[in-house]
Design an enzyme around this catalytic site. Structure first.
Site, PDB file in Angstrom:
ATOM      1  N   GLU A 261       0.839  -1.207   0.000  1.00 43.14           N
ATOM      2  CA  GLU A 261       0.000   0.000   0.000  1.00 43.14           C
ATOM      3  C   GLU A 261       0.862   1.240   0.000  1.00 43.14           C
ATOM      4  O   GLU A 261       1.835   1.333   0.754  1.00 43.14           O
ATOM      5  CB  GLU A 261      -0.885   0.085   1.263  1.00 43.14           C
ATOM      6  N   GLU A 313     -14.090   5.364  -0.965  1.00 44.95           N
ATOM      7  CA  GLU A 313     -14.963   4.413  -0.266  1.00 44.95           C
ATOM      8  C   GLU A 313     -15.747   5.136   0.829  1.00 44.95           C
ATOM      9  O   GLU A 313     -15.170   5.591   1.813  1.00 44.95           O
ATOM     10  CB  GLU A 313     -14.125   3.268   0.322  1.00 44.95           C
ATOM     11  N   LYS A 316     -15.774   4.175   4.807  1.00 43.54           N
ATOM     12  CA  LYS A 316     -14.597   4.325   5.656  1.00 43.54           C
ATOM     13  C   LYS A 316     -14.797   5.561   6.539  1.00 43.54           C
ATOM     14  O   LYS A 316     -15.708   6.357   6.292  1.00 43.54           O
ATOM     15  CB  LYS A 316     -13.347   4.485   4.779  1.00 43.54           C
ATOM     16  N   GLU A 321      -9.563   9.342   4.854  1.00 42.25           N
ATOM     17  CA  GLU A 321      -9.739   7.903   4.616  1.00 42.25           C
ATOM     18  C   GLU A 321     -10.712   7.608   3.473  1.00 42.25           C
ATOM     19  O   GLU A 321     -10.589   6.596   2.799  1.00 42.25           O
ATOM     20  CB  GLU A 321     -10.210   7.187   5.888  1.00 42.25           C
TER      21      GLU A 321
END
Ligand code: NAG
Length: 338
Positions: A261, A313, A316, A321
């Site tokens: 990541e 997303e 999250k 985030e």
């Protein structure tokens, strides 16, 4: 020989070099496919997006059957995670781990090209940390018995580092010393990479006054940190090399590493998280990885990396985030990257 064929040959060679560079880039870069959104496209459409953009590698966080079924015969190289809370159960016995594999992984073989299974996501250092090594060993036994070419590893964040500046001074926290060192040794022995997760963004955001933005987004044109003989122009390399130095100090200097990541959010924290900065970071990262130059401590050893993440997303935590995606859930790009 007359001149024409030789000029032609040179051109041909150039074309081959250029083509193989492109192949190299696509091979070394993947994208994380996170599923914490209630508005994301169906998996088959997501996999088509990977193919359309020549992204050869995809990482998912647990063996989601819908995604794995959609991946059948896709040709994509898949890094597969597991639920952290499953670790204590699997660590209890070889049999429990065998059952997990036979239930969640075996049904997709060989249609899905599972290249790696990561045992827990960033669980070291922590309460679940001691379960990582036993599960790695059980899975190694399992895949070796079946003669499957699947790497078994785990992912770790920079929270393992007690000291990180300069890279040669890197040390682990006491808990990481206990939990991570045996894992490093095992992976070095197995010649399987440790999966590190590096976020220059979070370091920069924690101290934007003292950490230079160009050093963080990888576009500094001069050396920013000198560490003995080693010269750093970007924070990503410095973070990577911290783990190399730690491994070396622990007698696991031949430990391989991959980056599962890294990324930069395009929103959620004012001026530090603009689409422009995110684009600059990810573009420079892709070029850096594709160049194969490695890091100052490991020159010319190509880095493998996954960008986080495919989509913004919405399930999250609010703020940065939710804003790491390269694409909005409607499949339009947050910024141009490819
Ligand atoms: C580095 O990237 C930032 C953000 O895109 C940009 O503002 C800056 O001009 C760039 N610096 C160099 C030296 O390219």
């Amino acid at each position: 020989m007359d001149r024409l064929p030789s000029a032609f040959l040179q051109l041909l060679t150039l074309a081959v070099v250029i083509l193989s560079c492109n192949v190299h880039a696509a091979d070394n870069i993947g994208i994380n496919y996170g599923l914490l959104g209630d508005n994301l496209p169906p998996p088959a459409e997501v996999i088509d997006m990977y193919k359309a953009h020549n992204i050869a590698k995809l990482r998912i966080f647990d063996p989601n059957p819908d995604v794995l079924n959609a991946l059948r015969n896709s040709g994509l190289e898949v890094y597969l995670g597991m639920k952290n809370q499953d670790l204590p159960g699997l660590a209890a016995s070889q049999e429990a781990t065998d059952d997990w594999f036979n239930t969640y992984v075996q049904p997709y073989l060989p249609d899905v090209n599972i290249a790696c299974i990561t045992v827990g996501n960033e669980v070291i250092p922590g309460e679940l940390g001691p379960h990582v090594l036993p599960v790695i060993k059980f899975l190694q036994v399992h895949v070796r018995a079946k003669n499957l070419p699947i790497m078994i590893s785990t992912t770790v964040a920079t929270s393992n580092l007690a000291t990180s500046y300069p890279p040669s001074a890197a040390t682990l926290t006491p808990q990481s010393q206990e939990q991570l060192v045996p894992v490093m040794k095992e992976l070095a022995e197995a010649q399987t990479p440790l999966m590190v997760q590096l976020y220059p963004y979070f370091a920069y955001a924690s101290d934007p006054v003292n950490i230079r933005v160009d050093y963080s987004v990888m576009n500094a044109t001069e050396v920013v940190v000198k560490d003995g003989e080693l010269e750093y122009k970007n924070l990503f390399d410095a973070m990577y090399d911290c783990f190399v130095f730690v491994a070396e100090k622990e007698g696991a200097g031949n430990l391989k590493m991959s980056v599962t990541e890294t990324g930069w959010p395009s929103g959620g924290n004012g001026d530090l998280t603009t689409p422009e900065l995110a684009q600059t970071y990810n573009r420079n990262l892709m070029n850096h990885i594709a160049s194969g130059v490695g890091t100052p401590k490991r020159p010319n050893i190509a880095i493998d990396g996954f960008i986080f993440a495919m989509f913004n997303e919405n399930q999250k935590p609010e703020g940065v985030e939710q804003n790491f995606g390269l694409f909005y859930p409607d499949k339009s790009p947050v910024y141009e990257l490819f």
